[in-house]
Design a protein around this motif. Sequence first.
Motif, short mmCIF file in Angstrom:
data_model
loop_
_atom_site.label_atom_id
_atom_site.label_comp_id
_atom_site.label_asym_id
_atom_site.label_seq_id
_atom_site.Cartn_x
_atom_site.Cartn_y
_atom_site.Cartn_z
N LYS A 1 -10.62 7.42 15.30
CA LYS A 1 -9.18 7.18 15.41
C LYS A 1 -9.05 5.70 15.78
CE LYS A 1 -5.00 9.50 16.93
NZ LYS A 1 -4.44 10.58 17.76
N ILE A 2 -8.44 4.95 14.89
CA ILE A 2 -8.48 3.48 14.99
C ILE A 2 -7.08 2.95 15.27
CG2 ILE A 2 -9.05 1.34 13.77
CD1 ILE A 2 -11.01 3.07 12.07
N TYR A 3 -7.00 2.07 16.27
CA TYR A 3 -5.73 1.44 16.64
C TYR A 3 -5.82 -0.06 16.37
CZ TYR A 3 -4.85 5.88 18.92
OH TYR A 3 -4.65 7.22 19.16
N ILE A 4 -4.87 -0.57 15.62
CA ILE A 4 -4.81 -2.00 15.33
C ILE A 4 -3.57 -2.57 16.01
CG2 ILE A 4 -4.60 -3.75 13.52
CD1 ILE A 4 -6.09 -1.80 11.65
N VAL A 5 -3.80 -3.42 17.01
CA VAL A 5 -2.69 -4.00 17.79
C VAL A 5 -2.49 -5.44 17.31
CG1 VAL A 5 -1.76 -4.50 20.08
CG2 VAL A 5 -3.35 -2.57 19.76
N GLU A 6 -1.48 -5.64 16.47
CA GLU A 6 -1.18 -7.00 16.01
C GLU A 6 -0.45 -7.77 17.13
OE1 GLU A 6 -0.38 -7.58 11.65
OE2 GLU A 6 0.47 -5.58 11.90
N GLU A 7 -0.60 -9.09 17.08
CA GLU A 7 0.01 -9.97 18.10
C GLU A 7 -0.33 -9.50 19.51
OE1 GLU A 7 3.83 -11.95 16.16
OE2 GLU A 7 4.17 -9.81 16.52
N ALA A 8 -1.60 -9.13 19.70
CA ALA A 8 -2.03 -8.60 20.99
C ALA A 8 -1.88 -9.61 22.12
CB ALA A 8 -3.49 -8.14 20.90
N GLY A 9 -1.87 -10.89 21.78
CA GLY A 9 -1.66 -11.92 22.79
C GLY A 9 -0.29 -11.84 23.43
N LYS A 10 0.62 -11.10 22.81
CA LYS A 10 1.96 -10.95 23.37
C LYS A 10 2.09 -9.74 24.30
CE LYS A 10 4.30 -13.26 19.49
NZ LYS A 10 5.28 -13.13 18.40
N MET A 11 0.98 -9.04 24.51
CA MET A 11 1.04 -7.93 25.47
C MET A 11 1.33 -8.47 26.87
SD MET A 11 -1.95 -5.14 24.61
CE MET A 11 -3.31 -6.33 24.57
N THR A 12 2.24 -7.84 27.55
CA THR A 12 2.52 -8.24 28.94
C THR A 12 1.29 -7.89 29.79
OG1 THR A 12 3.45 -6.08 29.51
CG2 THR A 12 4.98 -7.75 28.63
N PRO A 13 1.15 -8.53 30.97
CA PRO A 13 0.04 -8.16 31.86
C PRO A 13 0.03 -6.67 32.19
CG PRO A 13 1.05 -10.20 32.61
CD PRO A 13 1.91 -9.68 31.50
N GLN A 14 1.24 -6.08 32.33
CA GLN A 14 1.33 -4.65 32.63
C GLN A 14 0.80 -3.81 31.46
OE1 GLN A 14 3.77 -6.87 32.90
NE2 GLN A 14 4.56 -6.83 34.99
N ALA A 15 1.13 -4.25 30.23
CA ALA A 15 0.65 -3.54 29.04
C ALA A 15 -0.87 -3.64 28.94
CB ALA A 15 1.32 -4.11 27.79
N GLN A 16 -1.41 -4.83 29.23
CA GLN A 16 -2.86 -5.00 29.17
C GLN A 16 -3.56 -4.15 30.22
OE1 GLN A 16 -4.41 -9.06 28.45
NE2 GLN A 16 -2.27 -9.72 28.31
N ASN A 17 -2.99 -4.09 31.41
CA ASN A 17 -3.59 -3.27 32.47
C ASN A 17 -3.53 -1.79 32.12
OD1 ASN A 17 -4.56 -5.17 34.38
ND2 ASN A 17 -2.45 -5.61 34.99
N ALA A 18 -2.45 -1.38 31.44
CA ALA A 18 -2.35 0.02 31.00
C ALA A 18 -3.42 0.33 29.96
CB ALA A 18 -0.95 0.27 30.42
N LEU A 19 -3.74 -0.66 29.14
CA LEU A 19 -4.75 -0.48 28.09
C LEU A 19 -6.17 -0.52 28.64
CD1 LEU A 19 -5.49 -0.38 25.04
CD2 LEU A 19 -5.24 -2.87 25.00
N LEU A 20 -6.35 -1.20 29.77
CA LEU A 20 -7.68 -1.46 30.30
C LEU A 20 -8.48 -0.18 30.55
CD1 LEU A 20 -9.69 -3.59 31.24
CD2 LEU A 20 -8.61 -3.52 33.50
N LYS A 21 -7.86 0.84 31.15
CA LYS A 21 -8.58 2.08 31.47
C LYS A 21 -9.08 2.74 30.20
CE LYS A 21 -8.16 6.38 34.11
NZ LYS A 21 -9.59 6.37 34.38
N THR A 22 -8.28 2.68 29.12
CA THR A 22 -8.70 3.27 27.85
C THR A 22 -9.89 2.52 27.28
OG1 THR A 22 -6.44 4.00 27.39
CG2 THR A 22 -7.93 3.88 25.52
N ILE A 23 -9.87 1.19 27.40
CA ILE A 23 -11.00 0.40 26.90
C ILE A 23 -12.25 0.63 27.74
CG2 ILE A 23 -11.85 -1.98 26.65
CD1 ILE A 23 -9.14 -2.81 25.67
N GLU A 24 -12.06 0.84 29.05
CA GLU A 24 -13.20 1.08 29.93
C GLU A 24 -13.81 2.46 29.71
OE1 GLU A 24 -12.28 -1.55 33.93
OE2 GLU A 24 -11.29 0.40 33.73
N GLU A 25 -12.97 3.47 29.47
CA GLU A 25 -13.46 4.84 29.31
C GLU A 25 -12.83 5.47 28.06
OE1 GLU A 25 -12.57 6.97 32.87
OE2 GLU A 25 -13.40 5.43 34.18
N PRO A 26 -13.20 4.96 26.88
CA PRO A 26 -12.56 5.45 25.65
C PRO A 26 -13.15 6.79 25.20
CG PRO A 26 -14.21 3.83 25.12
CD PRO A 26 -14.19 3.92 26.62
N PRO A 27 -12.38 7.60 24.53
CA PRO A 27 -12.96 8.76 23.85
C PRO A 27 -13.98 8.27 22.82
CG PRO A 27 -10.56 8.86 23.84
CD PRO A 27 -10.93 7.49 24.31
#
Length: 329
Positions: A112-138
């Motif tokens: 299951k592939i997610y492509i996040v365009e313009e990822a540099g525009k993620m707010t710090p809150q959005a990046q922190n929300a994503l962090l746990k998924t990147i650390e412990e992904p399915p």
Amino acid sequence: MKGFAGIVGHKDVVSHIQNAVRTGKISHAYIIGGEKGSGKRLIATLFAMTLQCGEHGTEPCGKCASCRKALGGNHPDIIYVTHEKPNSVGIDEIREQLVEDVQIRPYESRYKIYIVEEAGKMTPQAQNALLKTIEEPPEYAVIMLLADNPEILLPTIRSRCVTLNLKPVTEEEMKDYLMQQLHVPDYQADIMASFAQGNIGRAKRIAESSEFMEMVENAVYLLKNSQRMEVGDMIDAVREMAGDKQKIYDYFDIFTIWFHDVLMFKATKEVDGLVMKGEINAIRERASTSSYEGLQKILEAIQTAAGRFRANVNPDLTLELLFLTIREC
């Protein structure tokens, strides 16, 4: 469909991707970095298609059911994360489209592939929300963050991703692409390849524009007559020719190509290395009247003018200072 073979340049990135697919060593998170127009989305899409392809090769076959769905933009396991605000990707968008969705297993594919365009525009809150998924992904998740400037992303995100940076395409590769793929004539391909500055998206835009060569002709006419025209007339001419602020930057780039040619000819007296070979007579004339120091000052003045426009400094004053330098040096 040409697959990876249709990508101009970026051989190291393509090789990394294909080796990862061949060996099965797929990371759960990638950052694909490169300026706007460098081909980030195309590479991410081809990577995603390859991972999902029914033929299980190092290229998407373009023919299987998975590839056909991807090409049609309706593959259920290749998700493009979107955002409403032009300048930010918010926490709610990342949560709803990625963090919560990734808990649902793939509908029909291995990944299951997610492509996040313009990822540099993620707010710090959005990046922190994503962090746990990147650390412990399915085990089935692959997240691709596309960023014009990856350095903007939080260090905690960057350290957990494989970063693939797209470097500028060489002028030779760019010229071949313009001539072979877009059927641009030789003399125009030289100018367009130099103007594109290694950016394939920019090259495609100007090759398909009916205005670009007219813009080049206008700019060259202005420079050829710059030592005879009044500064006010030059400002009026550029304002009329450019029409909008974005095109001003295009004119600055053309000015830079022209004066770089003048400097090169002054130093070498050779025509072969010039971008604007068709203007050799005017280039030769300018090279004979301007010193090396003067030409260097002009090139620096063009860069300074572009910076002032970005900083919204008075445009007429900025152009006046530039054209005074062009006239006097």
